[in-house]
Design a protein around this motif. Structure first.
Motif, short mmCIF file in Angstrom:
data_model
loop_
_atom_site.label_atom_id
_atom_site.label_comp_id
_atom_site.label_asym_id
_atom_site.label_seq_id
_atom_site.Cartn_x
_atom_site.Cartn_y
_atom_site.Cartn_z
N GLY A 72 2.16 -0.19 -0.70
CA GLY A 72 3.03 0.05 0.44
C GLY A 72 2.79 1.37 1.13
N GLY A 73 1.97 2.22 0.51
CA GLY A 73 1.61 3.48 1.14
C GLY A 73 2.05 4.70 0.36
N THR A 74 1.58 5.84 0.84
CA THR A 74 1.91 7.13 0.24
C THR A 74 2.12 8.13 1.37
OG1 THR A 74 1.21 8.71 -1.46
CG2 THR A 74 -0.52 7.84 -0.03
N ASP A 156 11.42 5.24 8.61
CA ASP A 156 10.80 3.96 8.97
C ASP A 156 9.29 3.95 8.78
OD1 ASP A 156 13.24 2.73 9.71
OD2 ASP A 156 13.15 3.72 11.67
N GLY A 157 8.82 4.58 7.73
CA GLY A 157 7.39 4.56 7.43
C GLY A 157 6.57 5.60 8.15
N GLU A 165 4.62 -2.52 6.04
CA GLU A 165 6.04 -2.77 6.32
C GLU A 165 6.63 -3.85 5.41
OE1 GLU A 165 9.02 -3.81 10.06
OE2 GLU A 165 6.90 -3.49 10.42
N GLU A 166 5.89 -4.92 5.18
CA GLU A 166 6.40 -6.02 4.38
C GLU A 166 6.73 -5.59 2.95
OE1 GLU A 166 1.95 -6.11 4.35
OE2 GLU A 166 3.46 -6.01 5.90
N TYR A 167 6.06 -4.58 2.46
CA TYR A 167 6.34 -4.09 1.10
C TYR A 167 7.74 -3.49 1.01
CZ TYR A 167 5.96 -1.49 -3.24
OH TYR A 167 6.19 -1.00 -4.50
N TRP A 168 8.21 -2.87 2.06
CA TRP A 168 9.48 -2.15 2.06
C TRP A 168 10.65 -2.99 2.50
CZ3 TRP A 168 8.81 2.00 -0.67
CH2 TRP A 168 7.56 2.57 -0.71
#
Length: 169
Positions: A72-74, A156-157, A165-168
């Motif tokens: 989902g990111g870092t 919001d990322g 986005e779908e991960y969160w």
């Protein structure tokens, strides 16, 4: 000991081992002695804003201590040092902080309720220990309040590398 009917006349006895709960990964490592303060997502965002408007080098380092749950990111510019192996890398991180001129190191995990504060505590313990040997440091240790989940909810990322986005959702 469990007994099972083997036939109508006798029983067979089977010895079983007692159930043991798996030990947590940190149980074999030294207990954390320090509890560094938290820093809000807003305050970290201000650090990013300051970084964009001043010509001086960045003075903070973000450390993402998630291992297998980093999908989902870092947060932008974060260094990934998984909590499970962090204790052994404290000296290396300390050297990087000192030589890089960093004034703040900010740890986070998913929610910053376990791994993030634990690693921040180990880092502060290390800084305190080397200070006793005469090596004073100006580095301040923090834990990001709410972790990356709080960051994504708040912004919001924004500033999340590899944001999915779908991960969160």
């Amino acid at each position: 000991m469990l007994k099972f009917p083997f036939n109508q006349i006798s029983t067979q006895t089977i010895m079983t081992e007692p159930e043991t709960k798996p030990q947590e990964w940190w149980a074999l490592l030294p207990a954390v002695r320090s509890t560094p303060p938290t820093i809000s997502a807003d305050d970290v965002m201000k650090l990013f804003d300051d970084m964009d408007i001043t010509p001086t080098p960045r003075t903070f380092l973000l450390v993402d201590v998630r291992r297998t749950d980093w999908e989902g990111g870092t947060i932008k510019t974060s260094l990934n040092l998984p909590a499970q192996s962090f204790h052994q890398t404290r000296k290396t991180l300390f050297d990087l902080l000192e030589k890089g001129g960093f004034k703040k190191v900010i740890f986070y995990c998913g929610s910053s309720n376990g791994r993030g504060p634990r690693c921040a505590g180990w880092m502060q313990d290390y800084i305190d220990d080397v200070a006793k040997l005469g090596l004073k440091s100006d580095v301040k240790v923090f834990t990001l309040a709410g972790g990356i989940k709080g960051w994504v909810k708040e912004f919001d990322g924004a500033l999340v590398d590899g944001y999915e986005e779908e991960y969160w959702d």
